[in-house]
Design an enzyme around this catalytic site. Sequence first.
Site, PDB file in Angstrom:
ATOM      1  N   CYS A  82       0.857  -1.179   0.000  1.00 29.14           N
ATOM      2  CA  CYS A  82       0.000   0.000   0.000  1.00 29.14           C
ATOM      3  C   CYS A  82       0.894   1.230   0.000  1.00 29.14           C
ATOM      4  O   CYS A  82       1.672   1.426   0.943  1.00 29.14           O
ATOM      5  CB  CYS A  82      -0.867  -0.033   1.255  1.00 29.14           C
ATOM      6  N   ASN A  83       0.801   2.024  -1.054  1.00 27.42           N
ATOM      7  CA  ASN A  83       1.641   3.233  -1.121  1.00 27.42           C
ATOM      8  C   ASN A  83       1.259   4.233  -0.036  1.00 27.42           C
ATOM      9  O   ASN A  83       2.116   4.913   0.517  1.00 27.42           O
ATOM     10  CB  ASN A  83       1.511   3.916  -2.476  1.00 27.42           C
ATOM     11  N   THR A  84      -0.034   4.324   0.252  1.00 24.80           N
ATOM     12  CA  THR A  84      -0.486   5.284   1.257  1.00 24.80           C
ATOM     13  C   THR A  84       0.145   4.951   2.611  1.00 24.80           C
ATOM     14  O   THR A  84       0.600   5.838   3.334  1.00 24.80           O
ATOM     15  CB  THR A  84      -2.028   5.247   1.359  1.00 24.80           C
ATOM     16  N   CYS A 196      -0.493   3.596  -6.453  1.00 27.55           N
ATOM     17  CA  CYS A 196      -1.424   3.029  -5.479  1.00 27.55           C
ATOM     18  C   CYS A 196      -1.590   1.582  -5.919  1.00 27.55           C
ATOM     19  O   CYS A 196      -1.775   1.322  -7.122  1.00 27.55           O
ATOM     20  CB  CYS A 196      -2.769   3.759  -5.527  1.00 27.55           C
ATOM     21  N   THR A 197      -1.497   0.648  -4.979  1.00 25.75           N
ATOM     22  CA  THR A 197      -1.480  -0.763  -5.386  1.00 25.75           C
ATOM     23  C   THR A 197      -2.821  -1.245  -5.937  1.00 25.75           C
ATOM     24  O   THR A 197      -2.896  -2.299  -6.546  1.00 25.75           O
ATOM     25  CB  THR A 197      -1.054  -1.645  -4.204  1.00 25.75           C
ATOM     26  N   HIS A 198      -3.869  -0.469  -5.716  1.00 23.71           N
ATOM     27  CA  HIS A 198      -5.151  -0.819  -6.339  1.00 23.71           C
ATOM     28  C   HIS A 198      -5.101  -0.604  -7.867  1.00 23.71           C
ATOM     29  O   HIS A 198      -5.835  -1.248  -8.603  1.00 23.71           O
ATOM     30  CB  HIS A 198      -6.280   0.062  -5.785  1.00 23.71           C
TER      31      HIS A 198
HETATM   32  N1  DGL Z   1      -3.917   0.438  -1.909  1.00 30.37           N
HETATM   33  C1  DGL Z   1      -3.632   1.630  -1.267  1.00 30.37           C
HETATM   34  C2  DGL Z   1      -2.414   2.361  -1.804  1.00 30.37           C
HETATM   35  O1  DGL Z   1      -1.569   1.758  -2.399  1.00 30.37           O
HETATM   36  C3  DGL Z   1      -4.644   2.534  -0.649  1.00 30.37           C
HETATM   37  C4  DGL Z   1      -6.047   2.584  -1.091  1.00 30.37           C
HETATM   38  C5  DGL Z   1      -6.905   3.328  -0.071  1.00 30.37           C
HETATM   39  O2  DGL Z   1      -7.265   2.682   0.913  1.00 30.37           O
HETATM   40  O3  DGL Z   1      -7.176   4.522  -0.255  1.00 30.37           O
HETATM   41  O4  DGL Z   1      -2.296   3.538  -1.653  1.00 30.37           O
END
Ligand code: DGL
Length: 274
Positions: A82-84, A196-198
């Site tokens: 998760c980047n965040t 963002c990994t999504h």
């Molecule tokens: N998958 C997450 C990322 O890489 C965060 C998504 C979220 O919860 O806002 O930032």
Amino acid sequence: MPNASGHSNKAPSALIFDSGVGAISIAREIRQQIPALTLHFGVDNGFYPYGTKSEEILRPRIVEQATAMMAASGADILVVGCNTASTLALPQLREALQKPVVGVVPAVKPAAEETRTGTIALIATEGTVNRRYTRELIEEFANGRQVINVPAPELVRLAEAKLRGETVSAADLEPVLQRIFHSDGGDKVDIAVLACTHFPLLRDELARFAPRSIRWLDSGAAIARRVHWWLDELHLQLPAQAEPSRLFTSAPDPDRHIARAFAEFSPLAQTPAE
Ligand code: DGL
């Protein structure tokens, strides 16, 4: 740091932590590069989405949940998928855990090196786009490049919807594509960093509906290489086959949509991690 002596009878494993299904994009890369590594998942669904929440409440939450899920899983390595979370809490996680922590870093450096036009787009959650960590990354590695920051919280929701079986249409992606290609300098973008990994979960749709062909670059493969490096460093021997994955969630998953999304790794649902 642990070493081989502490892990004699247990198959080496990594826990991939995220607020939601973003862990899947990282897990696919790791599975491809290291098929015999057992993967567990830590999903903080009780606090999803991360990207719109303040640093003050997110940081302690991430440390608390990731350390509890590491303890419950017994994993050897924490992968912050998760980047965040990575851009916010890596030092605190490293301090809290006596195990290696691998964090996703937005792929700004390779994008800055490989762009031919000198203009890249950085697509991420609001949190990641505005983070000091990200600004410093740009200053250090993308000096002299134009970086167009594109906060795209709706892509998080769309990736979650896709993994629940919904279709993501051109109309869904239009606002984000506008922000990438029609902002000042957008006509020159040749690489978009999926920070963002999504977002890699929507790579096909982004590529299909974009007005022209560009590269959509993420850090999954680099993360998998780093995990490999740690396995060597710790002298962890992989078995012939990975053991079944386990899924830890911070809140119940009543309609089992999280369990279903992770089913490609055959996880056994388990809620919540105490
Ligand atoms: N998958 C997450 C990322 O890489 C965060 C998504 C979220 O919860 O806002 O930032």
